[in-house]
Design a protein around this motif. Structure first.
Motif, short mmCIF file in Angstrom:
data_model
loop_
_atom_site.label_atom_id
_atom_site.label_comp_id
_atom_site.label_asym_id
_atom_site.label_seq_id
_atom_site.Cartn_x
_atom_site.Cartn_y
_atom_site.Cartn_z
N ARG A 60 1.66 107.55 -4.96
CA ARG A 60 2.96 107.39 -5.64
C ARG A 60 3.50 108.74 -6.10
N GLU A 92 -2.51 92.65 -0.98
CA GLU A 92 -1.44 93.62 -1.21
C GLU A 92 -1.46 94.74 -0.17
N ARG A 114 -0.43 93.44 3.44
CA ARG A 114 1.00 93.15 3.51
C ARG A 114 1.81 94.45 3.52
N THR A 115 1.50 95.35 2.61
CA THR A 115 2.25 96.61 2.51
C THR A 115 2.12 97.44 3.77
N ASP A 116 0.89 97.55 4.30
CA ASP A 116 0.66 98.37 5.48
C ASP A 116 1.37 97.82 6.70
N VAL A 122 3.99 95.89 6.82
CA VAL A 122 5.43 96.01 6.65
C VAL A 122 5.87 97.46 6.84
N ASP A 123 5.16 98.40 6.20
CA ASP A 123 5.53 99.81 6.29
C ASP A 123 5.40 100.35 7.71
N ALA A 124 4.44 99.81 8.47
CA ALA A 124 4.24 100.28 9.83
C ALA A 124 5.42 99.93 10.73
N GLY A 125 6.18 98.91 10.35
CA GLY A 125 7.35 98.52 11.12
C GLY A 125 7.04 97.95 12.48
N ASP A 135 -7.28 102.11 4.46
CA ASP A 135 -6.97 102.41 5.86
C ASP A 135 -7.94 101.69 6.80
N CYS A 146 -6.97 98.00 7.03
CA CYS A 146 -5.76 97.76 7.81
C CYS A 146 -5.97 98.02 9.29
#
Length: 215
Positions: free
Chosen positions: A28, A99, A102-104, A106-109, A198, A201
């Motif tokens: 962050r 969490e 889901r975040t990984d 989504v962020d990976a696109g 990492d 994911c």
């Protein structure tokens, strides 16, 4: 031996959660530099605790049951919409994994839509599985003992015969020879705690891609 194995399992759970959320905080940009130094110190102490247990891990694990989930070749292509289930009766691990995954994703696109289901028991996991196809499943080896994650996997396979290609098991250490033999014979993907965000994911991504290439 059971008492020590249970202690290791509980400690590995806590270390995974500590290191996982520390990694999130270190990424962050709204946290002051002096606070980041404290977070880094927390990480280092967690790694030191991990090393103390790793020195004796031969009692609980063997390299034969340590397949690297990221070493398997990717098969197929990533589907547009994915549904992943995390099954763990430990609140900390379940919440962190949900969490992070889901975040990984989504962020990976890579996927247009991502759903991560959190199951705290074998019964809830079976209910989710019966409700629709799962693209990947993360299962704790000790969930809802006594049969644990392997027993759940067999029941999931009754619902979806191809599910074993899309499973990722997580474990604080395998001390039972029967379980170790089953993991080795079935060539299951296993992440031993404390795993990194990492690593988790990558393992889930491999499971998803493997699923799309299987019949």
């Amino acid at each position: 031996m059971d008492r020590v194995a249970n202690l290791r399992h509980d400690v590995m759970n806590s270390l995974t959660v500590i290191l996982g959320y520390s990694k999130i905080l270190m990424g962050r940009r709204d946290i002051p530099a002096d606070c980041l130094k404290h977070i880094d110190r927390i990480q280092q102490e967690a790694f030191r605790c991990q090393k103390a247990f790793d020195d004796d891990k031969v009692e609980f694990e063997t390299t034969a049951v340590h397949p690297d989930p990221s070493s398997r070749p990717a098969v197929g292509v990533a589907p547009a919409s994915v549904k992943v289930m995390v099954v763990d009766d430990d609140n900390g691990i379940r919440n962190l994994a949900t969490e992070v995954i889901r975040t990984d994703l989504v962020d990976a696109g890579i996927h247009e839509a991502v759903t991560v289901l959190a199951a705290d028991s074998i019964s809830s996991a079976l209910a989710y599985a019966a409700a629709g196809r799962l693209d990947a499943v993360v299962i704790d080896m000790n969930v809802d003992r006594p049969g644990g994650g392997l027993a759940l996997a067999d029941r999931l396979a009754d619902i979806d015969p191809g599910i074993f290609d899309r499973l990722v098991f997580i474990s604080g250490g395998i001390s039972d020879p029967k379980t170790a033999k089953a993991v080795e014979q079935r060539r299951l993907r296993v992440l031993f705690k404390p795993f990194s965000n990492d690593q988790l994911c990558r393992a889930v991504g491999t499971a998803i891609r493997g699923q799309t290439g299987s019949i």
